[in-house]
Design an enzyme around this catalytic site. Structure first.
Site, short mmCIF file in Angstrom:
data_model
loop_
_atom_site.label_atom_id
_atom_site.label_comp_id
_atom_site.label_asym_id
_atom_site.label_seq_id
_atom_site.Cartn_x
_atom_site.Cartn_y
_atom_site.Cartn_z
N VAL A 25 37.02 50.97 18.14
CA VAL A 25 37.20 52.39 18.42
C VAL A 25 38.09 52.95 17.31
O VAL A 25 39.24 52.51 17.15
CB VAL A 25 37.88 52.62 19.79
CG1 VAL A 25 38.09 54.11 20.04
CG2 VAL A 25 37.04 52.00 20.90
N VAL A 51 39.05 49.94 24.17
CA VAL A 51 39.37 48.98 23.12
C VAL A 51 39.43 47.55 23.67
O VAL A 51 39.10 46.60 22.97
CB VAL A 51 40.68 49.36 22.41
CG1 VAL A 51 40.81 48.59 21.10
CG2 VAL A 51 40.72 50.84 22.12
N LEU A 421 39.05 40.29 35.08
CA LEU A 421 38.01 41.15 35.64
C LEU A 421 37.62 42.19 34.62
O LEU A 421 38.45 42.71 33.86
CB LEU A 421 38.52 41.82 36.92
CG LEU A 421 38.65 40.91 38.15
CD1 LEU A 421 39.48 41.59 39.23
CD2 LEU A 421 37.28 40.52 38.69
N LEU A 476 36.99 42.11 47.50
CA LEU A 476 37.54 41.18 46.52
C LEU A 476 37.38 39.79 47.14
O LEU A 476 38.29 39.23 47.72
CB LEU A 476 39.01 41.47 46.23
CG LEU A 476 39.35 42.56 45.22
CD1 LEU A 476 38.93 43.93 45.74
CD2 LEU A 476 40.83 42.57 44.91
N ILE A 479 39.72 36.67 46.36
CA ILE A 479 41.08 36.86 46.84
C ILE A 479 41.11 36.87 48.36
O ILE A 479 42.02 36.32 48.98
CB ILE A 479 41.69 38.17 46.27
CG1 ILE A 479 41.55 38.19 44.75
CG2 ILE A 479 43.16 38.29 46.67
CD1 ILE A 479 42.08 36.96 44.05
#
Length: 594
Positions: A25, A51, A421, A476, A479
């Site tokens: 970028v 980025v 993630l 999730l 978790i």
């Protein structure tokens, strides 16, 4: 001597080091470098939407082909800090990527100038080298050293920070006479290999644990040859998956607490000797070390000397590049075989295959909402041995590793140590960019998918097709499963009723609308019987429109995937039904024996 800006010299060095693609970028402090990139030509640039996404694209690009080094570029300040996660991911998995950042002018670096941060100090713990170049004349040497370091020893990432005035300063540099520095890799001695093979030959039930270092060394064929010469079953690690095909007669399956097979753990626990090559004894592979090491001897071969003994002390260690070591392993094994001095391992290898045929997990379910196991079964049917799978973390990745099949090196591209993630979408784009003709299939849960879903627009803009399998339980899931030990189910539930998509019920985010809004194609599946057709349609849509295609499978809300709850590979809990008849595992590598 040619005279050019330091930025132009840097670009010329990139090309002579073999770089053909970059991800990034632009911004004010890196614009001189971008100007040089445009003027020089020869390096295709993919504009990311974030980025961090660029850094993961660079990772995926590197991981796809031997010799690739992904390059990610950003401006000063937050662009560099955004890429720290990619650098951490890369160093954890021994992946060479080059991160180039812009910086404020040298005169104001320590004067709280706009977006002036000491990115080199921030990046040092997660790179092999991180440096802010303060003298323009040093730019060529710093870039030359960067490529030398990325390729030498244990591979890894480098960050080069370029103040804007340094980029703009003209220097003397002759690109035509530039040469890369020789790469250093430690090499095993013949005596070391003979000792290791002697220990292997003295055992009765040996295994080879084959890690990602063998893939990094492009030595998969040598591994297979050595295993076949000695008749030794092979346990690939998660990072080494694909080194030998899943259906190879010496593939014993994966071992570990989560991404493992029932038969892999069972065979490992019966072994009395382990030869680890290019692996790091990751904790989710070993679990409790007293269980993992009890009753067996270990030899560890690793390119990084300080890696040997880092997790536990092997009985013998060899510091060597995996390819160099395997060349000698093959050479010595051939000589021993010709002399009739290799033990017959056929009975031990057959026992491993017997376990493979009897200790299986069920994949065939017709439930609605869909059980995740059925998704992987249908993926096995729809996607062939040439498929390059991309995934990062979560129950989706764990179950995928337990149930999918991989047949070639670099065809399971997974972030192993860091597991951020959001990694999957940009990494898949990097993979597809590195191998435009490949069948690239990404695998995500809904939360991983949502972390960096804006990068789908990169695939649409730059026409980078791949298929993204999204398993959505609006949770999730990993978790939630881990919270069972604390008897809570807290802040892990993603369900809500979407006012704009009431047909979703409580599944919340309308991923189909989002994907389409970003210029991609998407298909939602609620019936397991429709998964196969959806995958076939997705492949056709990707080929026709040259964009990412999302296949969203609406799963049951709660599924507990097999894993150990006691950090013990001998005590993996099978929460779901195991296979008791062949129809339960129609895509298993070995037909179930009952």
């Amino acid at each position: 001597m040619a005279r050019m800006t330091a930025a132009r010299a840097a670009v010329e060095i990139l090309k002579r080091e073999g770089v053909t693609d970059a991800f990034g970028v632009p911004g004010a402090a890196i614009n001189p470098f971008y100007a040089a990139l445009k003027a020089s030509g020869g390096i295709a640039h993919t504009l990311a939407r974030h980025v961090e996404g660029a850094s993961h694209m660079a990772e995926g690009y590197t991981r796809t082909r031997p010799g690739n080094i992904g390059v990610c570029i950003g401006t000063s300040g937050p662009a560099g800090t955004d890429m720290i996660t990619g650098l951490y991911s890369a160093i954890g998995d021994s992946i060479p990527i080059l991160c180039i950042t812009g910086q404020a002018p040298t005169a104001v670096i320590h004067k709280e100038d706009f977006q002036a941060v000491d990115i080199a100090s921030i990046a040092k713990p997660v790179t092999k080298m991180a440096v802010t170049v303060l003298e323009a004349a040093q730019v060529p040497g710093v870039f030359q050293q960067a490529f030398h370091l990325m390729r030498s020893g244990r591979p890894g990432p480098v960050l080069i920070d370029l103040p804007i005035d340094v980029q703009l300063t003209e220097i003397e540099f002759d690109p035509e006479t530039y040469e890369p520095l020789p790469v250093y890799k430690p090499v095993a001695s013949r005596a070391q290999i003979e000792k290791a093979i002697g220990m292997l030959n003295a055992s009765e039930r040996p295994l080879i644990v084959a890690g990602g270092g063998i893939i990094n060394a492009d030595a998969a064929e040598l591994l297979v040859e050595f295993a076949e010469l000695t008749g030794t079953p092979v346990v690939p690690t998660l990072m080494g998956w694909g080194l030998l095909p899943d259906d190879h007669e010496l593939n014993a399956g994966m071992v570990g607490l989560q991404t493992s097979h029932r038969y892999g753990n069972a065979t490992f626990l019966e072994s009395d000797f382990v030869l680890g090559i290019g692996n790091r004894w990751a904790n989710r592979h070993t679990g409790k070390l007293d269980v993992y090491t009890a009753g067996r001897k270990f030899v560890h071969v690793d390119i990084e000397p300080t890696q040997i003994g880092k997790i536990f002390a092997p009985d013998y260690g060899i510091a060597s590049d995996a390819k160099a070591a395997l060349e000698l392993f093959v050479e010595v094994a051939k000589e021993l075989k010709a002399a009739g001095r290799l033990p017959d391992r056929s009975e031990w290898a057959a026992a491993a295959q017997e376990r493979k045929a009897t200790l299986q997990r069920r994949t065939h379910f017709d439930d609605i909402p869909i059980k995740p196991q059925r998704v992987y079964e249908e993926m096995n049917k729809a996607f062939g041995p040439e498929t390059r799978y991309v995934s990062t973390i979560g129950l989706s990745q764990i179950a995928g590793a337990q149930m999918l099949h991989v047949y070639r090196p670099r065809h399971w591209i997974n972030c192993g140590q860091a597991g951020p993630l959001g990694w999957t979408i940009p990494a898949a784009l990097g993979v597809a960019k590195a191998d435009p003709e490949a069948s690239v299939v990404a695998l995500s849960g809904d939360y991983d998918f949502q972390f960096m879903l804006e990068e789908l627009a990169v695939g649409a803009q730059h026409r980078i097709p791949y298929v993204h399998v999204l398993v959505n339980n609006s949770y999730l899931g990993l978790i939630r499963q881990a919270q069972r030990a604390f008897e809570i189910d807290f802040q892990v539930n993603l369900e809500f009723e979407n006012l704009n998509s009431p047909e979703l019920g409580v599944y919340g985010v309308d991923h189909v609308k989002v994907a389409e809004g970003l210029g991609c194609k998407a298909i939602r599946v609620t019936d397991p019987a429709e998964l196969g057709d959806a995958f076939e349609q997705a492949k056709k849509l990707a080929a026709r429109y040259r964009v990412p295609v999302v296949v969203e499978a609406i799963l049951e809300r709660v599924t507990n995937i097999s894993m150990s709850t006691t950090n013990d590979i001998g005590n993996v809990v099978e929460f779901e039904e195991i296979a008791t008849e062949p129809g339960h595992t129609p895509t298993s590598i070995r037909t179930l024996k009952v």
